[in-house]
Design an enzyme around this catalytic site. Structure first.
Site, PDB file in Angstrom:
ATOM      1  CE  LYS A 121      -1.929   3.469   2.443  1.00 37.92           C
ATOM      2  NZ  LYS A 121      -1.358   4.341   3.477  1.00 37.92           N
ATOM      3  CG  ASP A 139      -6.591   3.451   2.164  1.00 43.49           C
ATOM      4  OD1 ASP A 139      -7.775   3.156   1.956  1.00 43.49           O
ATOM      5  OD2 ASP A 139      -6.155   4.589   1.981  1.00 43.49           O
TER       6      ASP A 139
END
Length: 220
Positions: A121, A139
């Site tokens: 991420k 996320d």
DNA sequence: ATCCCGAGGG
DNA sequence: CCCTCTGGAT
């Protein structure tokens, strides 16, 4: 509604209403953004922005951070989540950045994830925001909102969501779509109680359609 | 009790 | 797949 039309409605709405969406983390160079994003795991951006000014003053570049200790870094970040882990990660990140990348924040996701504290991420955020690559960082907000809107279907992992979004979004919108999803999740499509009553995009939202879109039966 | 721009390790 | 890390807001 077909998925294709949902994507079109999504891009149409936000490119009109939020064409300048960007991160709410405060930073002034790639190194600072990398530090801020590492700190942002399971923590609000607002809180990160409260600790980073002093942190960046003490550690303006990788050299000073690499020469410090997790114990000292901890004192600057004690109010964010997981401060012990993150302090350790930040020092290790700076050391590896100097040792293997000449102190320059790398461009490729495969290189970024080699840095301590940097997972997929965070790597996608840096690649996208700093280097303008069509990378989709997934996320908690992106994951939740994509599934609710119906942009993704039966996606049970962040990687699955990432692949579906990258596949269906026009390439030039991938970077900003990340911020559209984040901001929508942060202020309207909340995890515990989504604010559907003030949400402007219920007309193409799968979740709303399933839960609230049923025709109202007028009472006699 | 649950969530916030997750990552590392088992 | 699971678990741990573990501060602050709601």
């Amino acid at each position: 509604m077909l998925k294709k039309d949902r994507y079109k409605a999504f891009v149409d709405y936000f490119s009109t209403h939020n064409p300048d969406a960007e991160t709410e983390l405060h930073y002034s160079n790639p190194f600072e953004l990398l530090v801020a994003v590492i700190l942002s795991a399971q923590c609000t951006d607002k809180r990160i922005n409260q600790v980073t000014p002093a942190l960046f003053t003490r550690f303006p570049e990788p050299e000073s951070l690499a020469a410090s200790t997790p114990e000292e870094v901890f004192t600057y970040i004690r109010s964010v989540s997981y401060p012990n882990n993150k302090a350790k990660h930040l020092v290790g990140m700076a050391q590896k950045l100097l040792a293997e990348f000449d102190g320059v924040v790398p461009e490729q996701v495969e290189d970024l994830v080699k840095l301590p504290g940097v997972g997929r991420k965070t790597a996608n955020v840096i690649s996208s925001v700093v280097y303008d690559k069509p990378a989709m960082a997934v996320d908690t907000h992106v994951f939740r909102v994509s599934n609710r809107l119906g942009l993704t279907s039966r996606a049970t992992t962040p990687l699955a969501v990432e692949k579906q979004l990258v596949k269906h979004l026009p390439e030039e919108t991938i970077k900003i779509a990340h911020h559209w999803l984040i901001l929508h999740g942060r202020y309207i499509c909340l995890a515990r109680r989504p604010k559907c009553e003030i949400c402007p995009i219920t007309y193409f939202c799968q979740y709303f359609g399933k839960n609230f879109g049923k025709p109202v039966i007028e009472k006699a």
